[in-house]
Design a protein around this motif. Structure first.
Motif, PDB file in Angstrom:
ATOM      1  N   ASP A 283       0.855  -1.185   0.000  1.00 11.10           N
ATOM      2  CA  ASP A 283       0.000   0.000   0.000  1.00 11.10           C
ATOM      3  C   ASP A 283       0.892   1.236   0.000  1.00 11.10           C
ATOM      4  O   ASP A 283       2.106   1.147   0.235  1.00 11.10           O
ATOM      5  N   ALA A 284       0.270   2.390  -0.259  1.00  8.27           N
ATOM      6  CA  ALA A 284       1.029   3.641  -0.254  1.00  8.27           C
ATOM      7  C   ALA A 284       1.132   4.225   1.151  1.00  8.27           C
ATOM      8  O   ALA A 284       2.130   4.871   1.486  1.00  8.27           O
ATOM      9  N   TYR A 285       0.103   3.999   1.962  1.00  5.80           N
ATOM     10  CA  TYR A 285       0.089   4.534   3.322  1.00  5.80           C
ATOM     11  C   TYR A 285      -0.361   3.422   4.269  1.00  5.80           C
ATOM     12  O   TYR A 285      -1.407   2.807   4.047  1.00  5.80           O
ATOM     13  N   VAL A 286       0.404   3.184   5.304  1.00  2.87           N
ATOM     14  CA  VAL A 286       0.067   2.137   6.266  1.00  2.87           C
ATOM     15  C   VAL A 286       0.317   2.658   7.677  1.00  2.87           C
ATOM     16  O   VAL A 286       1.350   3.282   7.944  1.00  2.87           O
ATOM     17  N   ASN A 287      -0.645   2.409   8.547  1.00  4.87           N
ATOM     18  CA  ASN A 287      -0.503   2.749   9.969  1.00  4.87           C
ATOM     19  C   ASN A 287      -0.999   1.548  10.771  1.00  4.87           C
ATOM     20  O   ASN A 287      -2.198   1.289  10.846  1.00  4.87           O
ATOM     21  N   ILE A 288      -0.075   0.790  11.345  1.00  7.03           N
ATOM     22  CA  ILE A 288      -0.399  -0.465  12.030  1.00  7.03           C
ATOM     23  C   ILE A 288      -0.022  -0.331  13.500  1.00  7.03           C
ATOM     24  O   ILE A 288       1.103   0.051  13.829  1.00  7.03           O
ATOM     25  N   ASN A 289      -0.958  -0.674  14.370  1.00  5.85           N
ATOM     26  CA  ASN A 289      -0.721  -0.598  15.811  1.00  5.85           C
ATOM     27  C   ASN A 289      -0.886  -1.970  16.455  1.00  5.85           C
ATOM     28  O   ASN A 289      -1.722  -2.772  16.043  1.00  5.85           O
ATOM     29  N   ASN A 290      -0.079  -2.202  17.472  1.00  5.11           N
ATOM     30  CA  ASN A 290      -0.237  -3.390  18.322  1.00  5.11           C
ATOM     31  C   ASN A 290      -0.058  -4.700  17.551  1.00  5.11           C
ATOM     32  O   ASN A 290      -0.754  -5.680  17.800  1.00  5.11           O
ATOM     33  N   LEU A 291       0.885  -4.724  16.649  1.00  7.05           N
ATOM     34  CA  LEU A 291       1.192  -5.947  15.902  1.00  7.05           C
ATOM     35  C   LEU A 291       2.123  -6.813  16.741  1.00  7.05           C
ATOM     36  O   LEU A 291       3.134  -6.332  17.256  1.00  7.05           O
ATOM     37  N   GLN A 292       1.799  -8.090  16.887  1.00  5.81           N
ATOM     38  CA  GLN A 292       2.576  -8.983  17.750  1.00  5.81           C
ATOM     39  C   GLN A 292       3.234 -10.080  16.929  1.00  5.81           C
ATOM     40  O   GLN A 292       2.578 -10.751  16.134  1.00  5.81           O
ATOM     41  N   VAL A 293       4.546 -10.261  17.140  1.00  6.88           N
ATOM     42  CA  VAL A 293       5.265 -11.314  16.424  1.00  6.88           C
ATOM     43  C   VAL A 293       4.924 -12.666  17.042  1.00  6.88           C
ATOM     44  O   VAL A 293       4.619 -12.761  18.233  1.00  6.88           O
ATOM     45  N   PRO A 294       4.971 -13.742  16.247  1.00  8.97           N
ATOM     46  CA  PRO A 294       4.579 -15.057  16.771  1.00  8.97           C
ATOM     47  C   PRO A 294       5.564 -15.649  17.767  1.00  8.97           C
ATOM     48  O   PRO A 294       5.188 -16.442  18.622  1.00  8.97           O
ATOM     49  N   ARG A 295       6.846 -15.278  17.648  1.00 12.57           N
ATOM     50  CA  ARG A 295       7.845 -15.829  18.571  1.00 12.57           C
ATOM     51  C   ARG A 295       9.065 -14.911  18.590  1.00 12.57           C
ATOM     52  O   ARG A 295       9.222 -14.043  17.733  1.00 12.57           O
ATOM     53  N   GLU A 296       9.930 -15.124  19.572  1.00 13.66           N
ATOM     54  CA  GLU A 296      11.161 -14.337  19.649  1.00 13.66           C
ATOM     55  C   GLU A 296      12.090 -14.725  18.507  1.00 13.66           C
ATOM     56  O   GLU A 296      12.331 -15.902  18.249  1.00 13.66           O
ATOM     57  N   ASP A 297      12.617 -13.713  17.813  1.00 15.12           N
ATOM     58  CA  ASP A 297      13.490 -13.982  16.669  1.00 15.12           C
ATOM     59  C   ASP A 297      14.085 -12.658  16.198  1.00 15.12           C
ATOM     60  O   ASP A 297      13.714 -11.584  16.687  1.00 15.12           O
ATOM     61  N   ILE A 298      14.991 -12.757  15.241  1.00 10.94           N
ATOM     62  CA  ILE A 298      15.473 -11.570  14.534  1.00 10.94           C
ATOM     63  C   ILE A 298      14.553 -11.362  13.342  1.00 10.94           C
ATOM     64  O   ILE A 298      14.356 -12.271  12.532  1.00 10.94           O
ATOM     65  N   TYR A 299      13.991 -10.168  13.247  1.00 13.61           N
ATOM     66  CA  TYR A 299      13.051  -9.868  12.167  1.00 13.61           C
ATOM     67  C   TYR A 299      13.641  -8.783  11.267  1.00 13.61           C
ATOM     68  O   TYR A 299      14.188  -7.785  11.750  1.00 13.61           O
ATOM     69  N   TYR A 300      13.495  -9.013   9.958  1.00 10.23           N
ATOM     70  CA  TYR A 300      14.015  -8.097   8.945  1.00 10.23           C
ATOM     71  C   TYR A 300      12.849  -7.362   8.294  1.00 10.23           C
ATOM     72  O   TYR A 300      11.854  -7.979   7.888  1.00 10.23           O
ATOM     73  N   PHE A 301      12.996  -6.058   8.197  1.00 12.27           N
ATOM     74  CA  PHE A 301      11.975  -5.213   7.589  1.00 12.27           C
ATOM     75  C   PHE A 301      12.479  -4.808   6.198  1.00 12.27           C
ATOM     76  O   PHE A 301      13.502  -4.122   6.078  1.00 12.27           O
TER      77      PHE A 301
END
Length: 237
Positions: free
Chosen positions: A114-132
């Motif tokens: 999308d062109a504009y995104v505003n996401i709040n309270n997103l939870q990862v499934p487990r502890e890990d290194i995450y790449y954006f």
């Protein structure tokens, strides 16, 4: 009267241990919160077609992600849809081994286009290194601004619980001390030592000895009938 040791009975001792323990754990959780709050910001980053931006974080389980980004066409300044992919360590390794192709939903933990995104309270499934990965899949240059914040909610909840326990323990101990103080004060008032043992005895006009009762004013003998006045001088007896 209650002994001063009452202030340090089992209940008070337990509350003191609870207070000290809550302070220690709360301090540790506060340090963890400070260490685990993370953020990434970039503004007006120019990305050419087929190129991408990458940043990564180690994210603990229970943490919450707050993601905000917008992308504009550098030629028209209109919104431009781009790919925003969050990959765990395994997905990212597969993506790199594949030659960094355009990310898709199958190789992403979270995927947005999308062109504009505003996401709040997103939870990862487990502890890990995450790449954006912010990928420009357009045929034109785009201007991208990204803001990501990671909040360690697990530590915040633990700190909140410790604060609640600390408040409860401090309040309970305070009430207990006040209660014992009031009981001590009441006990002191009721103790025999506070009674006036030397209360004055009412004075009378009678003088008693082994020979009988006599008027103190004139010395005349009094009979049992003379309960109010002396029959000789009229003095009050």
């Amino acid at each position: 009267m209650f002994s001063k040791k009452v202030y340090f009975n089992d209940f008070a001792s337990f509350m003191m241990v609870l207070i000290v323990g809550s302070l220690i754990v709360g301090a540790i959780e506060g340090i963890n919160i400070g260490r685990n709050v993370k953020s990434y910001d970039t503004y007006n980053e120019e990305v050419v077609p087929g190129d991408y931006m990458i940043f990564n974080f180690k994210i603990n389980e229970g943490a919450r992600l707050y993601i905000n980004y917008d992308a504009e066409n550098l030629s028209t300044y209109d919104g431009a849809d781009i790919i925003f992919s969050v990959m765990n360590d395994n997905y990212f390794e597969l993506w790199v081994n594949a030659g960094n192709p355009e990310p898709d939903i199958l190789n992403s933990t979270f995927y947005y286009e999308d062109a504009y995104v505003n996401i709040n309270n997103l939870q990862v499934p487990r502890e890990d290194i995450y790449y954006f990965v912010v990928y420009n899949n357009n045929s034109f240059d785009v201007d991208i601004s990204v803001h990501v914040t990671i909040i360690p909610w697990g530590h915040i909840i633990a700190a909140g619980i410790m604060a609640t326990l600390l408040l409860f323990a401090a309040t309970s101990l305070g009430i207990r001390v006040i209660h014992i103080t009031v009981l001590n004060a009441r006990q002191e008032k009721r103790s025999p030592g506070n009674e006036n043992e030397d209360a004055p005895v009412a004075q009378t006009s009678r003088t008693e000895n082994k020979d009988g009762v006599f008027c103190q004013s004139c010395g005349s003998p009094l009979t049992p009938k003379d309960t109010r006045y002396c029959p000789q001088c009229g003095a009050s007896v």
